[in-house]
Design an enzyme around this catalytic site. Structure first.
Site, mmCIF file in Angstrom:
data_model
loop_
_atom_site.group_PDB
_atom_site.id
_atom_site.type_symbol
_atom_site.label_atom_id
_atom_site.label_comp_id
_atom_site.label_asym_id
_atom_site.label_seq_id
_atom_site.Cartn_x
_atom_site.Cartn_y
_atom_site.Cartn_z
ATOM 1 C CB THR A 133 -0.904 0.008 1.242
ATOM 2 O OG1 THR A 133 -1.674 -1.192 1.262
ATOM 3 C CG2 THR A 133 -1.831 1.205 1.250
ATOM 4 N N GLY A 172 2.972 -2.662 8.727
ATOM 5 C CA GLY A 172 3.217 -2.836 10.159
ATOM 6 C C GLY A 172 4.696 -3.064 10.434
ATOM 7 C CD GLU A 415 -3.647 -9.020 3.468
ATOM 8 O OE1 GLU A 415 -2.956 -8.620 4.415
ATOM 9 O OE2 GLU A 415 -3.246 -9.006 2.291
HETATM 10 C C1 LIG Z 1 -6.373 -11.575 12.670
HETATM 11 C C2 LIG Z 1 -5.161 -12.232 12.086
HETATM 12 C C3 LIG Z 1 -4.211 -11.199 11.573
HETATM 13 C C4 LIG Z 1 -3.210 -11.798 10.634
HETATM 14 C C5 LIG Z 1 -2.190 -10.737 10.220
HETATM 15 C C6 LIG Z 1 -2.789 -9.727 9.302
HETATM 16 C C7 LIG Z 1 -1.888 -8.544 9.029
HETATM 17 C C8 LIG Z 1 -2.442 -7.745 7.890
HETATM 18 C C9 LIG Z 1 -1.869 -6.384 7.788
HETATM 19 C C10 LIG Z 1 -2.355 -5.787 6.528
HETATM 20 C C11 LIG Z 1 -1.699 -5.972 5.361
HETATM 21 C C12 LIG Z 1 -2.234 -5.406 4.140
HETATM 22 O O1 LIG Z 1 -3.246 -4.751 4.119
HETATM 23 S S1 LIG Z 1 -1.315 -5.799 2.738
HETATM 24 C C13 LIG Z 1 -2.116 -4.919 1.476
HETATM 25 C C14 LIG Z 1 -3.476 -5.557 1.158
HETATM 26 N N1 LIG Z 1 -3.993 -4.922 -0.026
HETATM 27 C C15 LIG Z 1 -5.025 -5.462 -0.714
HETATM 28 O O2 LIG Z 1 -5.609 -6.465 -0.372
HETATM 29 C C16 LIG Z 1 -5.379 -4.710 -1.971
HETATM 30 C C17 LIG Z 1 -6.795 -5.068 -2.440
HETATM 31 N N2 LIG Z 1 -6.884 -4.925 -3.890
HETATM 32 C C18 LIG Z 1 -6.718 -6.030 -4.690
HETATM 33 O O3 LIG Z 1 -6.538 -7.178 -4.269
HETATM 34 C C19 LIG Z 1 -6.751 -5.757 -6.164
HETATM 35 O O4 LIG Z 1 -6.551 -4.401 -6.453
HETATM 36 C C20 LIG Z 1 -8.089 -6.176 -6.766
HETATM 37 C C21 LIG Z 1 -9.219 -5.476 -6.035
HETATM 38 C C22 LIG Z 1 -8.214 -7.661 -6.683
HETATM 39 C C23 LIG Z 1 -8.105 -5.734 -8.230
HETATM 40 O O5 LIG Z 1 -6.851 -6.168 -8.769
HETATM 41 P P1 LIG Z 1 -6.620 -5.969 -10.329
HETATM 42 O O6 LIG Z 1 -7.114 -4.615 -10.687
HETATM 43 O O7 LIG Z 1 -5.234 -6.321 -10.671
HETATM 44 O O8 LIG Z 1 -7.505 -7.105 -10.910
HETATM 45 P P2 LIG Z 1 -8.818 -6.945 -11.768
HETATM 46 O O9 LIG Z 1 -8.552 -6.135 -12.962
HETATM 47 O O10 LIG Z 1 -9.967 -6.578 -10.862
HETATM 48 O O11 LIG Z 1 -8.975 -8.457 -12.226
HETATM 49 C C24 LIG Z 1 -9.226 -9.307 -11.184
HETATM 50 C C25 LIG Z 1 -8.696 -10.629 -11.694
HETATM 51 O O12 LIG Z 1 -7.561 -10.940 -10.926
HETATM 52 C C26 LIG Z 1 -7.858 -12.057 -10.133
HETATM 53 N N3 LIG Z 1 -7.279 -11.790 -8.809
HETATM 54 C C27 LIG Z 1 -7.340 -10.650 -8.130
HETATM 55 N N4 LIG Z 1 -6.712 -10.772 -6.957
HETATM 56 C C28 LIG Z 1 -6.229 -12.032 -6.928
HETATM 57 C C29 LIG Z 1 -5.478 -12.776 -5.979
HETATM 58 N N5 LIG Z 1 -5.105 -12.247 -4.802
HETATM 59 N N6 LIG Z 1 -5.143 -14.033 -6.291
HETATM 60 C C30 LIG Z 1 -5.532 -14.578 -7.456
HETATM 61 N N7 LIG Z 1 -6.253 -13.939 -8.399
HETATM 62 C C31 LIG Z 1 -6.591 -12.686 -8.120
HETATM 63 C C32 LIG Z 1 -9.363 -12.120 -10.073
HETATM 64 O O13 LIG Z 1 -9.814 -13.439 -9.837
HETATM 65 C C33 LIG Z 1 -9.743 -11.689 -11.466
HETATM 66 O O14 LIG Z 1 -9.538 -12.749 -12.319
HETATM 67 P P3 LIG Z 1 -10.412 -12.781 -13.708
HETATM 68 O O15 LIG Z 1 -11.831 -12.509 -13.301
HETATM 69 O O16 LIG Z 1 -10.182 -14.160 -14.237
HETATM 70 O O17 LIG Z 1 -9.842 -11.691 -14.556
HETATM 71 C C1 LIG Z 2 -4.492 -1.326 10.538
HETATM 72 C C2 LIG Z 2 -3.998 -1.419 9.119
HETATM 73 C C3 LIG Z 2 -2.855 -2.136 8.833
HETATM 74 C C4 LIG Z 2 -2.377 -2.207 7.525
HETATM 75 N N1 LIG Z 2 -1.214 -2.890 7.271
HETATM 76 C C5 LIG Z 2 -0.733 -2.907 6.005
HETATM 77 C C6 LIG Z 2 0.500 -3.581 5.724
HETATM 78 O O1 LIG Z 2 1.120 -4.149 6.621
HETATM 79 N N2 LIG Z 2 0.976 -3.561 4.458
HETATM 80 C C7 LIG Z 2 0.297 -2.937 3.432
HETATM 81 O O2 LIG Z 2 0.768 -2.956 2.288
HETATM 82 N N3 LIG Z 2 -0.893 -2.293 3.667
HETATM 83 C C8 LIG Z 2 -1.399 -2.269 4.923
HETATM 84 N N4 LIG Z 2 -2.591 -1.639 5.178
HETATM 85 C C9 LIG Z 2 -3.247 -0.894 4.114
HETATM 86 C C10 LIG Z 2 -4.516 -1.583 3.629
HETATM 87 O O3 LIG Z 2 -4.190 -2.693 2.852
HETATM 88 C C11 LIG Z 2 -5.319 -0.538 2.837
HETATM 89 O O4 LIG Z 2 -5.769 0.443 3.737
HETATM 90 C C12 LIG Z 2 -6.502 -1.181 2.122
HETATM 91 O O5 LIG Z 2 -6.048 -1.997 1.074
HETATM 92 C C13 LIG Z 2 -7.445 -0.116 1.557
HETATM 93 O O6 LIG Z 2 -6.756 0.777 0.725
HETATM 94 P P1 LIG Z 2 -6.809 2.355 1.032
HETATM 95 O O7 LIG Z 2 -6.642 2.555 2.448
HETATM 96 O O8 LIG Z 2 -5.873 3.029 0.095
HETATM 97 O O9 LIG Z 2 -8.304 2.757 0.646
HETATM 98 P P2 LIG Z 2 -8.807 3.046 -0.854
HETATM 99 O O10 LIG Z 2 -8.348 1.957 -1.755
HETATM 100 O O11 LIG Z 2 -8.499 4.442 -1.194
HETATM 101 O O12 LIG Z 2 -10.381 2.883 -0.649
HETATM 102 C C14 LIG Z 2 -11.074 3.869 0.098
HETATM 103 C C15 LIG Z 2 -12.533 3.552 -0.017
HETATM 104 O O13 LIG Z 2 -12.918 3.724 -1.375
HETATM 105 C C16 LIG Z 2 -13.878 2.749 -1.759
HETATM 106 N N5 LIG Z 2 -13.330 2.008 -2.886
HETATM 107 C C17 LIG Z 2 -12.037 1.933 -3.261
HETATM 108 N N6 LIG Z 2 -11.890 1.169 -4.365
HETATM 109 C C18 LIG Z 2 -13.123 0.755 -4.707
HETATM 110 C C19 LIG Z 2 -13.649 -0.071 -5.740
HETATM 111 N N7 LIG Z 2 -12.868 -0.624 -6.686
HETATM 112 N N8 LIG Z 2 -14.981 -0.306 -5.758
HETATM 113 C C20 LIG Z 2 -15.777 0.245 -4.814
HETATM 114 N N9 LIG Z 2 -15.349 1.029 -3.806
HETATM 115 C C21 LIG Z 2 -14.044 1.276 -3.761
HETATM 116 C C22 LIG Z 2 -14.112 1.856 -0.541
HETATM 117 O O14 LIG Z 2 -15.216 2.348 0.180
HETATM 118 C C23 LIG Z 2 -12.849 2.074 0.286
HETATM 119 O O15 LIG Z 2 -13.042 1.923 1.683
HETATM 120 C C24 LIG Z 2 -3.080 -1.554 6.482
HETATM 121 C C25 LIG Z 2 -4.259 -0.850 6.770
HETATM 122 C C26 LIG Z 2 -4.730 -0.785 8.085
HETATM 123 C C27 LIG Z 2 -5.987 -0.024 8.376
#
Ligand SMILES: CCCCCCCCC/C=C/C(=O)SCCNC(=O)CCNC(=O)[C@H](O)C(C)(C)COP(=O)(O)OP(=O)(O)OC[C@H]1O[C@@H](n2cnc3c(N)ncnc32)[C@H](O)[C@@H]1OP(=O)(O)O
Ligand SMILES: Cc1cc2nc3c(=O)[nH]c(=O)nc-3n(C[C@H](O)[C@H](O)[C@H](O)COP(=O)(O)OP(=O)(O)OC[C@H]3O[C@@H](n4cnc5c(N)ncnc54)[C@H](O)[C@@H]3O)c2cc1C
Length: 647
Positions: A133, A172, A415
């Site tokens: 992120t 984190g 996540e």
């Molecule tokens: C309590 C305990 C604590 C445990 C400890 C926990 C600690 C956690 C701390 C936090 C860490 C974080 O937040 S780390 C950062 C986390 N960030 C996220 O999760 C970001 C969320 N955004 C996304 O995942 C992506 O942007 C998403 C929304 C999927 C869109 O991605 P894209 O634009 O590249 O993809 P699209 O164009 O929408 O196409 C989607 C296609 O990709 C595939 N696809 C998408 N994601 C996929 C994936 N992960 N694996 C496989 N395939 C995937 C879909 O099936 C579709 O396939 P087709 O339909 O066949 O095309």
């Molecule tokens: C406590 C905490 C710990 C974290 N730890 C990590 C970490 O260790 N590593 C890491 O990489 N990230 C980490 N993150 C970041 C986290 O993964 C992001 O906050 C999360 O993926 C959301 O992205 P954003 O905050 O940029 O919100 P944005 O993506 O800007 O989204 C903001 C709002 O816009 C709307 N929105 C956005 N996109 C769409 C869409 N396609 N369709 C419809 N609505 C949409 C939703 O309402 C969303 O809540 C952490 C976040 C938190 C809160």
């Protein structure tokens, strides 16, 4: 071994010599002399580091993994290890080291890279996090701006943060704790873009801990919760790393700059699937904790009278209190059951992918998204409900309900933000509908979408309710497909049609998730309960029944739209629900005791096993630094002059 483990524990997950709680909890230096609420932001972090070092040393000493367990089993086990709740009310600064850094290397590294880096990471010789992120992007991964430009002349990648919005933001432990990181960056070779790739980057000098040249680091500041996780920011100024620091299990960059694509660009997203699977189990643990606190407190607290002639009653005797709390017990069980089922699905798909079979990855992604969403959404809502059910004392930090809420609600965002992930599952459902409509076979969890049989007569049974949720989901998906098709036929682009239908798509995705959860909870309990005593089996089936009827009543509108449920059925369901509350009430305290959470893990004045709530509340109150003196200095400095008109 707690009820949850008795019910669904599977031998290959059990840790040999699971950290013996007594051994770890006997180390009193792990615990705070004064509540961390009274420490400054900086002191809280420093204290958390102090405890982290002690805690991980003890974990290393007592934790002995079963032969053959994988690194993912081990990191997952760390999240099952409830003892950490005794030491940290908020997650520790090294949560990401185990939660994502190690899994990212395990999932994205070549065997050589895993061999070298996993050993150092497991031995805590290096500490890492997962930085994806950025300040400007979290959801839209393809929009992330951090670049990794390959320089074939030096066989190095040049990492760079071109804008303020490209600063990595949130990871984190990034602020001041870790010295390494898996960075997700856009790969460029000779100007050509090759998508997001994972890079293992050293951030700080291993001896001095100073940020390396070209690396800017810091902490992002105070948050709603997770105050000791040390979420940080990171920027690169043309920072060079060797070629072998790109984690190359899936895609490779050869010395001359040739890019070798992996079987799917989405494999780089693999760590996120793993964590979403882990989160479901984590939510079950948080729900068990909050339910134990609130149910025990509700058995101790007496307030008002049900009959004027009788003494004040336990608030747990109010049916409204049972309505608030018994679903929490069932929910914890539902998600721990589903978490183990999902883990089996995950390990199965990972095994198939090792042999090149990617067929089930889309279904796993959709399941991981939907269960991560519903478990975090339900548990954060129900933890808040537990707090509210404890009146004013639930509002105290010493109850540990506010902290528990902070941990749960954070997971609705990290996540993958919940709406975004539900839309991912919706994407899979719409594709499944289109596939099924052409007569092609669907995945096991989506096959019901093609049930074209006439809507059957509603039955107020578990089978009837589960079938009803499947009808709702299939009906909603069909409605979405019809609306999108209609809009496209009217000339709207598919993307705009999708967006205009997205409220319904999210609802369809949730309905699908609930259908999966109800069916899984029911089948897993039936399978496991056969080995349990009849009384325990009966109570567990009552919890499954309560859970199914609760959600049927919560989603009545959908059932009325898509099934043949009639008014009489609804009245009967409501009565069934109230009868179940009455049946379960006598076992409520026994059920939360069976979660087997020690007082140190509950960390709560309201939930302690001995029920000495009022004495504990007073003990904690007296720890407030303000109570060290009868008159605070501010009286003489401000109040007194003010009250005497002199300020
Ligand atoms: C309590 C305990 C604590 C445990 C400890 C926990 C600690 C956690 C701390 C936090 C860490 C974080 O937040 S780390 C950062 C986390 N960030 C996220 O999760 C970001 C969320 N955004 C996304 O995942 C992506 O942007 C998403 C929304 C999927 C869109 O991605 P894209 O634009 O590249 O993809 P699209 O164009 O929408 O196409 C989607 C296609 O990709 C595939 N696809 C998408 N994601 C996929 C994936 N992960 N694996 C496989 N395939 C995937 C879909 O099936 C579709 O396939 P087709 O339909 O066949 O095309
Ligand atoms: C406590 C905490 C710990 C974290 N730890 C990590 C970490 O260790 N590593 C890491 O990489 N990230 C980490 N993150 C970041 C986290 O993964 C992001 O906050 C999360 O993926 C959301 O992205 P954003 O905050 O940029 O919100 P944005 O993506 O800007 O989204 C903001 C709002 O816009 C709307 N929105 C956005 N996109 C769409 C869409 N396609 N369709 C419809 N609505 C949409 C939703 O309402 C969303 O809540 C952490 C976040 C938190 C809160």
């Amino acid at each position: 071994m707690g009820l949850v483990d008795q019910l669904v524990n599977q031998p290959h997950y059990t840790l040999v010599n699971q950290p013996r709680e007594n051994d770890i909890l006997s180390h009193k230096e792990l615990f705070d002399s004064i509540p961390e609420e009274y420490l400054s932001h900086k002191e809280k972090y420093e204290n958390a580091i102090r405890k982290t070092v002690l805690y991980y040393r003890l974990m290393q000493k007592y934790q002995n993994y079963k032969e053959g367990s994988t690194i993912l089993d081990e990191t997952r086990a760390n999240y099952r290890n409830l003892v950490s709740f005794a030491v940290f009310k908020d997650y520790p600064p090294l949560m990401l080291h185990n939660g994502m850094f190690i899994p990212a290397i395990a999932g994205q590294g070549t065997p050589e890279q895993q061999k070298h880096w996993l050993k150092r990471a497991k031995n805590m010789e290096i500490l890492g996090t997962y930085a994806q992120t950025e300040l400007g992007h979290g959801t839209f991964i393809r929009g992330l701006e951090t670049t990794a430009e390959y320089d074939p002349s030096t066989e190095e990648f040049v990492l760079h943060s071109p804008t303020l919005t490209s600063y990595k933001w949130w990871p984190g432990g990034l602020g001041h704790t870790v010295n390494y990181c898996v960075v997700m960056a856009q790969l460029y070779i000779r100007g050509r873009h090759h998508g997001m790739q994972p890079f293992l980057v050293q951030l700080r000098d291993e001896a001095t801990h100073m940020p390396l040249p070209g690396v800017k680091l810091g902490e992002i500041g105070a948050k709603l919760g997770l105050s000791t996780v040390n979420n940080g920011f990171l920027a690169f100024e043309h920072h060079r790393i060797p070629r072998d620091r790109m984690l190359m299990k899936n895609a490779q960059v050869l010395k001359d700059g040739t890019f070798v694509a992996g079987p799917s660009s989405k494999l780089a997203y693999g760590t996120m699937i793993y964590v979403r699977v882990i989160i479901v189990n984590g939510m079950a643990n948080l729900m068990a904790k909050a339910a134990t606190i609130a149910v025990r407190y509700s058995a101790v607290r007496r307030q008002s009278q049900i009959k004027p002639s009788e003494p004040e009653c336990q608030i747990l005797d109010y049916v409204t209190q049972q309505h608030k709390l018994l679903i929490c017990i069932a929910t914890s069980l539902a998600f721990s059951t589903c978490a183990r089922w999902l883990w089996d699905v995950y390990t199965g798909v990972m095994g198939q992918m090792e042999s090149g079979n990617m067929d089930h990855l889309p279904e796993l992604h959709a399941l991981a998204c939907s269960l991560k969403v519903v478990s975090t959404m339900d548990v954060s809502g129900l933890v808040e409900r537990c707090r509210l059910a404890c009146g004013g004392h639930g509002f105290m930090h010493s109850s540990n309900l506010p902290y528990t809420y902070g941990l749960a609600t954070a997971a609705c965002t990290y996540e993958g933000e919940n709406t975004v992930l539900l839309l991912q599952t919706a994407r899979s459902l719409v594709k499944a509908w289109q596939k099924g409509s052409k007569g092609k076979p669907l995945s096991p969890t989506e096959a019901y979408l093609m049930d074209k049989s006439p809507v059957p007569k509603w039955e107020n049974t578990l089978d009837g309710i589960i079938a009803g949720f499947r009808r709702v989901s299939a009906g909603k998906v069909q409605d979405c497909v019809s609306k999108i098709d209609k809009l496209v036929k009217m000339g709207t682009s598919y993307e705009d049609a999708w967006n205009q239908t997205s409220v319904r798509l999210v609802a369809a995705s949730e309905a699908h998730s609930r259908a999966v959860i109800l069916a899984t909870f029911r089948s897993e309990v039936s399978r496991a309960a056969a080995a349990l005593s009849p009384p325990l089996s009966r109570v567990l089936h009552q919890l499954v029944h309560l859970y199914c009827v609760y959600w049927a009543l919560e989603r009545l509108g959908d059932l009325l739209l898509y099934t043949s449920i009639a008014e009489r059925d609804v009245q009967e369901l409501q009565q069934q629900y109230e009868d179940l509350l009455q049946k379960i009430r006598p076992n409520a305290v026994g059920l939360v005791d069976a979660f087997d959470l020690r007082d140190e893990i509950l960390n709560s004045t309201l939930g302690a096993y001995d029920g000495r709530v009022y004495e504990r509340l007073m003990e904690e109150a007296l720890k407030s630094p303000l109570n060290a003196e009868p008159v605070n200095q501010s009286f003489h400095q401000y109040l007194k002059p003010f009250m005497h008109g002199k300020l």
